[in-house]
Write a protein that holds these residues in place. Structure first.
Motif, PDB file in Angstrom:
ATOM      1  N   CYS A 188      -2.616   0.155  -9.990  1.00 22.98           N
ATOM      2  CA  CYS A 188      -1.654   1.379  -9.988  1.00 22.98           C
ATOM      3  C   CYS A 188      -0.169   0.754 -10.032  1.00 22.98           C
ATOM      4  O   CYS A 188       0.452   1.501 -10.288  1.00 22.98           O
ATOM      5  N   CYS A 189      -0.072  -0.463  -9.596  1.00 23.75           N
ATOM      6  CA  CYS A 189       1.208  -1.108  -9.599  1.00 23.75           C
ATOM      7  C   CYS A 189       1.191  -2.373  -9.793  1.00 23.75           C
ATOM      8  O   CYS A 189       1.090  -3.254  -9.098  1.00 23.75           O
ATOM      9  N   PRO A 190       1.280  -2.594 -11.171  1.00 26.93           N
ATOM     10  CA  PRO A 190       0.949  -4.010 -11.765  1.00 26.93           C
ATOM     11  C   PRO A 190       2.005  -4.913 -11.418  1.00 26.93           C
ATOM     12  O   PRO A 190       1.779  -6.119 -11.044  1.00 26.93           O
ATOM     13  N   THR A 191       3.258  -4.397 -11.287  1.00 24.01           N
ATOM     14  CA  THR A 191       4.442  -5.398 -11.121  1.00 24.01           C
ATOM     15  C   THR A 191       4.317  -5.922  -9.593  1.00 24.01           C
ATOM     16  O   THR A 191       4.594  -6.844  -9.185  1.00 24.01           O
ATOM     17  N   GLU A 192       4.135  -4.690  -8.643  1.00 29.45           N
ATOM     18  CA  GLU A 192       3.914  -5.108  -7.178  1.00 29.45           C
ATOM     19  C   GLU A 192       2.652  -6.242  -7.140  1.00 29.45           C
ATOM     20  O   GLU A 192       2.662  -7.035  -6.221  1.00 29.45           O
ATOM     21  N   SER A 193       1.619  -5.983  -7.862  1.00 27.60           N
ATOM     22  CA  SER A 193       0.258  -6.883  -7.670  1.00 27.60           C
ATOM     23  C   SER A 193       0.732  -8.173  -8.098  1.00 27.60           C
ATOM     24  O   SER A 193       0.195  -9.303  -7.374  1.00 27.60           O
ATOM     25  N   ILE A 194       1.271  -8.341  -9.170  1.00 25.82           N
ATOM     26  CA  ILE A 194       1.765  -9.531  -9.646  1.00 25.82           C
ATOM     27  C   ILE A 194       2.722 -10.573  -8.550  1.00 25.82           C
ATOM     28  O   ILE A 194       2.599 -11.523  -8.021  1.00 25.82           O
ATOM     29  N   LEU A 195       3.792  -9.761  -8.087  1.00 25.68           N
ATOM     30  CA  LEU A 195       4.536 -10.275  -6.993  1.00 25.68           C
ATOM     31  C   LEU A 195       3.906 -10.541  -5.752  1.00 25.68           C
ATOM     32  O   LEU A 195       4.107 -11.519  -5.420  1.00 25.68           O
ATOM     33  N   SER A 196       2.725  -9.804  -5.504  1.00 30.05           N
ATOM     34  CA  SER A 196       1.995 -10.185  -4.364  1.00 30.05           C
ATOM     35  C   SER A 196       1.337 -11.495  -4.609  1.00 30.05           C
ATOM     36  O   SER A 196       1.365 -12.517  -3.728  1.00 30.05           O
ATOM     37  N   ARG A 197       0.578 -11.702  -5.675  1.00 30.76           N
ATOM     38  CA  ARG A 197       0.170 -12.971  -5.798  1.00 30.76           C
ATOM     39  C   ARG A 197       0.835 -13.992  -5.755  1.00 30.76           C
ATOM     40  O   ARG A 197       0.670 -15.213  -5.242  1.00 30.76           O
ATOM     41  N   PHE A 198       2.229 -13.944  -6.503  1.00 31.24           N
ATOM     42  CA  PHE A 198       3.182 -15.022  -6.480  1.00 31.24           C
ATOM     43  C   PHE A 198       3.640 -15.266  -5.087  1.00 31.24           C
ATOM     44  O   PHE A 198       3.646 -16.626  -4.633  1.00 31.24           O
ATOM     45  N   LYS A 199       3.847 -14.317  -4.374  1.00 33.39           N
ATOM     46  CA  LYS A 199       4.226 -14.628  -2.866  1.00 33.39           C
ATOM     47  C   LYS A 199       3.052 -15.201  -2.093  1.00 33.39           C
ATOM     48  O   LYS A 199       3.360 -16.179  -1.398  1.00 33.39           O
ATOM     49  N   LYS A 217       3.679   5.767  -5.612  1.00 33.38           N
ATOM     50  CA  LYS A 217       3.763   5.799  -7.132  1.00 33.38           C
ATOM     51  C   LYS A 217       2.534   6.932  -7.347  1.00 33.38           C
ATOM     52  O   LYS A 217       2.944   7.676  -8.325  1.00 33.38           O
ATOM     53  N   MET A 218       1.519   6.758  -6.946  1.00 34.13           N
ATOM     54  CA  MET A 218       0.423   7.651  -7.194  1.00 34.13           C
ATOM     55  C   MET A 218       0.911   9.063  -6.977  1.00 34.13           C
ATOM     56  O   MET A 218       0.588  10.143  -7.804  1.00 34.13           O
ATOM     57  N   LYS A 219       1.707   9.368  -5.811  1.00 32.19           N
ATOM     58  CA  LYS A 219       2.020  10.826  -5.683  1.00 32.19           C
ATOM     59  C   LYS A 219       3.129  11.376  -6.634  1.00 32.19           C
ATOM     60  O   LYS A 219       3.260  12.431  -6.975  1.00 32.19           O
ATOM     61  N   GLU A 220       4.029  10.409  -7.100  1.00 26.05           N
ATOM     62  CA  GLU A 220       4.878  10.801  -8.098  1.00 26.05           C
ATOM     63  C   GLU A 220       4.199  10.778  -9.427  1.00 26.05           C
ATOM     64  O   GLU A 220       4.426  11.938 -10.044  1.00 26.05           O
ATOM     65  N   LEU A 256       0.995  -1.322   0.005  1.00 27.27           N
ATOM     66  CA  LEU A 256      -0.142  -0.204   0.153  1.00 27.27           C
ATOM     67  C   LEU A 256       0.851   1.210  -0.105  1.00 27.27           C
ATOM     68  O   LEU A 256       0.641   2.211  -0.748  1.00 27.27           O
ATOM     69  N   GLU A 257       1.940   1.236   0.878  1.00 28.82           N
ATOM     70  CA  GLU A 257       2.933   2.279   0.916  1.00 28.82           C
ATOM     71  C   GLU A 257       3.579   2.594  -0.421  1.00 28.82           C
ATOM     72  O   GLU A 257       3.502   3.755  -0.885  1.00 28.82           O
TER      73      GLU A 257
END
Length: 215
Positions: free
Chosen positions: A185-196, A169-172, A163-164
Motif C-alpha cells: 500500500c505504500c511502496p515508498t515506505e516499503s523501499i525506505l524500510s528495506r534500505f534502513k 493511506k488506506m483510510k484516505e 503500519l500507522e
C-alpha cells in the motif's frame, strides 16, 4: 711532595692517545683542553654530542679540575644540567687521582642514556597518537553502538510507524473512493524500510567484526 705537573703531563698524553680525533688543546698555561663526546647512533642515526672543556689547577688531581660544557648538539637544557651534576659527583668521588678519563666515560654513558630516552619518548608519542586516532575512528564510525537489543527495539518502533502510515493511506484512499491497492500500500515506505534495515544490519555486522579484531 706530589709532582702535580708530572701527573698532569702524563694524563694529558694518555688522553691525546685515547681521543686522537676529539682532543683539542686550548692553552698550555694553565693546561686547558676540550674533548668531544658523541653518543651511539639512535633512531634514524640521530646522536647527541657534548664538547667538555677541562682546565687543570695547580694542585690537580688533589683538587678538582675546572670543567664546563663548551658546546653541545641536540641536548635539552635539563640534559645539560644533568651532565653538570654528574661531572660534579664524579669529580668529588675521584678526588686525589687523575680523573678526566673517568669523567668523560661517565658523560659518554649519560649521552647514550639520553638517546635511548629520546627513542622511548618518541615511541610512546607514536603509540599515543595511534590510540587517539583509533578512538576517533570508533567515535566516527559507531556514533551510538549497534547492538542486537537496540536494533530490535528500533525495528519494532519503525514497523509500528510504518503500519500507522499504511493505515492512514488506506483510510484516505477509501474516503476518496480509490481502492487500487494491488501491491504494497505504500511502496515508498516499503523501499525506505528495506534500505534502513539493510543499513542497520551492515552496521551491526561491522560492529561485530570490530569487536572480534580487538579481542
Amino acid at each position: 711532595m706530589a709532582d702535580y705537573s708530572e701527573e698532569q703531563r702524563n694524563e694529558r698524553e694518555a688522553l691525546e692517545s685515547i681521543y686522537p680525533d676529539s682532543f683539542t688543546v686550548l692553552s698550555e698555561n694553565p693546561t686547558c683542553f676540550t674533548i668531544t663526546v658523541t653518543s651511539e647512533a639512535g633512531e634514524n642515526d640521530e646522536t647527541v654530542q657534548a664538547t667538555l672543556k677541562f682546565t687543570y689547577g695547580e694542585k690537580y688531581p688533589d683538587e678538582t679540575p675546572l670543567y664546563e660544557i663548551f658546546s653541545q648538539e641536540n641536548l635539552e637544557d635539563n640534559d645539560v644540567t644533568d651532565i653538570l651534576i654528574l661531572l660534579a659527583q664524579q669529580a668529588e668521588e675521584n678526588l686525589g687521582i687523575v680523573m678526566i678519563f673517568t669523567l668523560v666515560s661517565a658523560v659518554q654513558e649519560k649521552l647514550n642514556e639520553i638517546v635511548d630516552q629520546i627513542k622511548t619518548r618518541r615511541e610512546e608519542e607514536k603509540k599515543e597518537k595511534e590510540r587517539e586516532a583509533e578512538e576517533a575512528e570508533k567515535l566516527c564510525f559507531h556514533g551510538t553502538p549497534v547492538t542486537i537489543e537496540n536494533f530490535l527495539s528500533w525495528k519494532a518502533k519503525f514497523d509500528a510507524e510504518l503500519l500507522e502510515i499504511k493505515r492512514k493511506k488506506m483510510k484516505e484512499e477509501e474516503q476518496s473512493g480509490k481502492n487500487k491497492l494491488s501491491g504494497p500500500c505504500c511502496p515508498t515506505e516499503s523501499i525506505l524500510s528495506r534500505f534502513k534495515i539493510r543499513a542497520m544490519l551492515q552496521s551491526l555486522a561491522q560492529w561485530h567484526r570490530k569487536g572480534e579484531d580487538h579481542t
